[in-house]
Design an enzyme around this catalytic site. Structure first.
Site, PDB file in Angstrom:
ATOM      1  N   ASN A 279      -2.522  -1.693  13.403  1.00  0.00           N
ATOM      2  CA  ASN A 279      -3.968  -1.443  13.348  1.00  0.00           C
ATOM      3  C   ASN A 279      -4.320  -0.095  13.970  1.00  0.00           C
ATOM      4  O   ASN A 279      -5.033   0.717  13.374  1.00  0.00           O
ATOM      5  CB  ASN A 279      -4.722  -2.562  14.065  1.00  0.00           C
ATOM      6  CG  ASN A 279      -4.572  -3.893  13.375  1.00  0.00           C
ATOM      7  OD1 ASN A 279      -3.938  -3.992  12.324  1.00  0.00           O
ATOM      8  ND2 ASN A 279      -5.134  -4.943  13.957  1.00  0.00           N
TER       9      ASN A 279
ATOM     10  N   GLU B 285     -19.199  22.221 -16.246  1.00  0.00           N
ATOM     11  CA  GLU B 285     -19.615  20.892 -16.707  1.00  0.00           C
ATOM     12  C   GLU B 285     -18.819  19.812 -15.976  1.00  0.00           C
ATOM     13  O   GLU B 285     -19.362  18.763 -15.607  1.00  0.00           O
ATOM     14  CB  GLU B 285     -19.410  20.775 -18.218  1.00  0.00           C
ATOM     15  CG  GLU B 285     -20.337  21.650 -19.049  1.00  0.00           C
ATOM     16  CD  GLU B 285     -20.095  21.466 -20.540  1.00  0.00           C
ATOM     17  OE1 GLU B 285     -20.165  20.312 -21.008  1.00  0.00           O
ATOM     18  OE2 GLU B 285     -19.808  22.470 -21.225  1.00  0.00           O
TER      19      GLU B 285
ATOM     20  N   TYR C 254     -10.085  -5.910  13.071  1.00  0.00           N
ATOM     21  CA  TYR C 254      -9.468  -5.451  11.832  1.00  0.00           C
ATOM     22  C   TYR C 254      -9.460  -6.562  10.783  1.00  0.00           C
ATOM     23  O   TYR C 254      -9.247  -7.732  11.089  1.00  0.00           O
ATOM     24  CB  TYR C 254      -8.038  -4.984  12.082  1.00  0.00           C
ATOM     25  CG  TYR C 254      -7.353  -4.515  10.815  1.00  0.00           C
ATOM     26  CD1 TYR C 254      -7.615  -3.248  10.299  1.00  0.00           C
ATOM     27  CD2 TYR C 254      -6.493  -5.348  10.107  1.00  0.00           C
ATOM     28  CE1 TYR C 254      -7.015  -2.823   9.110  1.00  0.00           C
ATOM     29  CE2 TYR C 254      -5.889  -4.925   8.927  1.00  0.00           C
ATOM     30  CZ  TYR C 254      -6.167  -3.668   8.443  1.00  0.00           C
ATOM     31  OH  TYR C 254      -5.585  -3.251   7.266  1.00  0.00           O
TER      32      TYR C 254
ATOM     33  N   GLN D  96      -7.564  -1.976   4.154  1.00  0.00           N
ATOM     34  CA  GLN D  96      -6.486  -1.272   3.461  1.00  0.00           C
ATOM     35  C   GLN D  96      -7.046  -0.458   2.292  1.00  0.00           C
ATOM     36  O   GLN D  96      -6.461   0.555   1.885  1.00  0.00           O
ATOM     37  CB  GLN D  96      -5.448  -2.276   2.952  1.00  0.00           C
ATOM     38  CG  GLN D  96      -4.314  -1.650   2.158  1.00  0.00           C
ATOM     39  CD  GLN D  96      -3.266  -2.672   1.771  1.00  0.00           C
ATOM     40  OE1 GLN D  96      -2.614  -3.258   2.619  1.00  0.00           O
ATOM     41  NE2 GLN D  96      -3.109  -2.895   0.467  1.00  0.00           N
TER      42      GLN D  96
ATOM     43  N   SER E 200     -14.063  24.627 -29.157  1.00  0.00           N
ATOM     44  CA  SER E 200     -14.258  23.357 -29.845  1.00  0.00           C
ATOM     45  C   SER E 200     -13.147  23.147 -30.855  1.00  0.00           C
ATOM     46  O   SER E 200     -12.692  24.099 -31.494  1.00  0.00           O
ATOM     47  CB  SER E 200     -15.615  23.334 -30.554  1.00  0.00           C
ATOM     48  OG  SER E 200     -15.686  22.274 -31.478  1.00  0.00           O
TER      49      SER E 200
ATOM     50  N   THR F 164     -39.717  26.446 -11.101  1.00  0.00           N
ATOM     51  CA  THR F 164     -40.014  25.149 -10.498  1.00  0.00           C
ATOM     52  C   THR F 164     -40.367  24.217 -11.646  1.00  0.00           C
ATOM     53  O   THR F 164     -40.991  24.638 -12.625  1.00  0.00           O
ATOM     54  CB  THR F 164     -41.195  25.213  -9.505  1.00  0.00           C
ATOM     55  OG1 THR F 164     -42.391  25.579 -10.199  1.00  0.00           O
ATOM     56  CG2 THR F 164     -40.924  26.218  -8.396  1.00  0.00           C
ATOM     57  N   HIS F 165     -39.933  22.963 -11.560  1.00  0.00           N
ATOM     58  CA  HIS F 165     -40.121  22.004 -12.653  1.00  0.00           C
ATOM     59  C   HIS F 165     -39.480  22.509 -13.947  1.00  0.00           C
ATOM     60  O   HIS F 165     -39.898  22.128 -15.051  1.00  0.00           O
ATOM     61  CB  HIS F 165     -41.609  21.719 -12.903  1.00  0.00           C
ATOM     62  CG  HIS F 165     -42.367  21.350 -11.682  1.00  0.00           C
ATOM     63  ND1 HIS F 165     -42.367  20.091 -11.150  1.00  0.00           N
ATOM     64  CD2 HIS F 165     -43.154  22.102 -10.863  1.00  0.00           C
ATOM     65  CE1 HIS F 165     -43.130  20.062 -10.062  1.00  0.00           C
ATOM     66  NE2 HIS F 165     -43.603  21.266  -9.858  1.00  0.00           N
TER      67      HIS F 165
ATOM     68  N   SER G 190       0.821  -1.216   0.000  1.00  0.00           N
ATOM     69  CA  SER G 190       0.000   0.000   0.000  1.00  0.00           C
ATOM     70  C   SER G 190       0.850   1.260   0.000  1.00  0.00           C
ATOM     71  O   SER G 190       0.318   2.366   0.033  1.00  0.00           O
ATOM     72  CB  SER G 190      -0.920   0.009   1.225  1.00  0.00           C
ATOM     73  OG  SER G 190      -0.162  -0.013   2.426  1.00  0.00           O
TER      74      SER G 190
ATOM     75  N   ASN H 180     -17.469  27.203 -24.478  1.00  0.00           N
ATOM     76  CA  ASN H 180     -18.113  26.261 -23.562  1.00  0.00           C
ATOM     77  C   ASN H 180     -17.747  26.535 -22.100  1.00  0.00           C
ATOM     78  O   ASN H 180     -16.574  26.779 -21.792  1.00  0.00           O
ATOM     79  CB  ASN H 180     -17.681  24.831 -23.897  1.00  0.00           C
ATOM     80  CG  ASN H 180     -18.016  24.448 -25.323  1.00  0.00           C
ATOM     81  OD1 ASN H 180     -19.061  24.830 -25.851  1.00  0.00           O
ATOM     82  ND2 ASN H 180     -17.123  23.713 -25.961  1.00  0.00           N
TER      83      ASN H 180
END
Length: 519
Positions: free
Chosen positions: A170, A350, A377, A382, A337, A215-216, A83, A345
């Protein structure tokens, strides 16, 4: 335009306690240890190469835990179980914990003062080497703890072997991890404050601007732009509150819980806890090394924050489109682009929207990892660190770019003003007018709806209807009805606490300017 003064977070973390004073710095000779060669297979090697590979395998360093083992692990197992490639990020906190532990051991008479001083000086040198890039991280030493302890042993000899007295990897790793997460929360809180300040600056720069409220995704009522921006400031405040609560619950010390049962040695867990700035030691040694609920809570808070930032990103992406045209981002926060030269953009927002998926996924990973694990443990745990590291890195980036984007956009007031007549945004205010006249709300709602229907037929606004036309729907209308019609009049009529009325929004702005210490 306002300037941002010194931002002092309203979320005050627990004070840090200074670590025990270390002796004067001493330079140690640099010990370079060759990194072992790890090959996936030796079947294809010639006899001479096979002999060399076998000699290398036999020369591998004996693991610090390898006393009862007659064979070393295979290369495949070593590669799969290491690790160090990611947990070396915990080095500073591992050294911090070891300093506190060594000082406590000496205080309790479990090691000598001379051994403690050698350990502390050695840890200082290892930290210096790590930060200067001189330290040799070795995969065969598995993790950050073993790398540091083995390097310390190479450097100072026998005293280093006493450092692991009355602790296990541990409780050691969990101490490191809690310290790391605590610092990460403090950084995120600072990022949240900066975003709040940016949004407040944007609001103050757009005083009096009215936008359609939705709303919506359908036009609903007129709102002050400042009111809408402050809605995000409020959401981030709750996000910060969740992190502050999480930090408080996280701030308990596992060190000294050892593998799971504690120790028979006379250690002082309260001393190490205080030295590391924890509130207290965790009460139950099994719980101390078993649970990752502090990480789950942390990632949950991050995921909620990411969703809020994604919604902000979505709104600004929509508003930057030709269909809305409400905002124009500056070139410095936009991209083009590769094929369409006219494109501009709002890519940062985004990506804020998109990266929220990573933060949510990190939480799901940890929830799945912890599901069904028995006490105490298990090596599965890990896998808890990489999702946390990713979540923190991602959320910090999202906060930073959102704050920068907020200061680099222009609201197109003329375009917004032209859009306001569409949708009869003052229809609810008309219903409120009728309530003031004593008409029950359900009846008022019906009358206002019929008035909108007449406007639709005539292709006009409510403000354009004559008094006679309004009275043809219901005779309750009087000349004062025109004080309620039109978006500007509608805004003036909002008076409830927390509403979009000018006076209410001015009060909210004043509150946030004081809270964020902006002037």
């Amino acid at each position: 335009m306002v300037t941002i003064g010194t931002l002092r977070s309203s979320f005050v973390p627990s004070p840090r306690h200074s670590l025990p004073t270390t002796p004067p710095h001493r330079t140690f000779p640099l010990v370079r240890i060759p990194t072992p060669i790890m090959e996936p297979s030796r079947a294809h090697l010639q006899p001479q190469a096979q002999a060399q590979a076998q000699a290398q395998a036999q020369a591998k360093e004996v693991k610090l835990w390898g006393g009862r083992f007659e064979e070393g692990v295979t290369d495949a197992v070593e590669r799969f179980t290491e690790s160090i490639s990611f947990d070396k990020a915990l080095y500073k906190h591992d050294i911090m914990g070891s300093r506190a532990h060594a000082s406590m051991l000496a205080h309790q008479g479990l090691i000598s003062a001379s051994d403690r001083d050698s350990i502390l000086e050695g840890l200082d040198e290892i930290e210096r080497r790590i930060e200067s890039g001189e330290f040799n991280w070795r995969a065969d030493r598995e993790d950050v703890h073993m790398n540091i302890e083995a390097a310390l042993t190479d450097m100072i000899g026998e005293p280093a072997k006493k450092l692991h007295t009355a602790r296990s990897r541990n409780d050691q790793v969990l101490t490191d991890f809690r310290l790391w997460c605590r610092d990460a929360i403090d950084k995120i809180l600072a990022g949240m404050k900066q975003l709040q300040a940016s949004l407040l600056t944007l609001a103050l720069d757009n005083d009096g601007v009215i936008v359609p409220g939705y709303t919506h995704l359908q036009r609903a009522q007129p709102v002050l732009l400042q009111h809408l921006l402050l809605a995000y400031v409020e959401e981030i405040e709750r996000d910060a509150g969740r992190l502050v609560d999480c930090r408080a619950r996280m701030n308990f010390c596992p060190l000294g819980a050892c593998a799971l049962a504690g120790t028979g040695l006379p250690i002082d867990r309260f001393m190490t806890s205080e030295a590391l700035g924890f509130t207290a030691p965790l009460r139950n040694s099994i719980d101390a090394v078993s649970d990752r609920d502090f990480v789950l809570e942390f990632l949950s808070a991050n995921a909620i924050t990411a969703v809020h930032l994604s919604r902000l990103g979505e709104e600004w992406v929509l508003w930057a489109s030709e269909e809305f045209g409400f905002i124009t981002p500056s070139d410095s926060v936009s991209t083009g682009s590769s094929i369409m030269p006219q494109k501009k953009n709002p890519d940062p927002m985004e990506l804020v929207r998109g990266k929220s998926a990573r933060v949510i996924g990190d939480l799901v990973t940890l929830l799945t990892l912890c599901k069904g694990l028995p006490h105490a443990y298990n090596r599965d745990l890990q896998e808890d660190k990489e999702p946390v590291f990713d979540s923190v890195k991602t959320i910090l980036g999202m906060l930073e770019v959102s704050a920068e984007f907020a200061l680099k956009i222009t609201f197109n007031r003329e375009r917004i003003q032209k859009s306001l007549p569409a949708g009869h945004l003052d229809a609810t205010t008309l219903a409120d007018y009728l309530v003031h006249k004593g008409v029950p709300f359900r009846t008022s709602h019906d009358i206002s709806g019929k008035s909108v229907a007449l406007c639709t037929l005539k292709n006009c606004q409510l403000l354009d209807l004559s008094l006679d036309e309004l009275r043809s729907i219901n005779p309750v209308f009087e000349e004062d009805v025109y004080e309620y019609l039109g978006v500007e009049n509608a805004i003036r009529k909002f008076v409830s606490y927390g509403s979009t009325g000018s006076a209410c929004v001015a009060s909210q702005l004043d509150y946030w300017m004081k809270k964020l210490e902006m002037k």
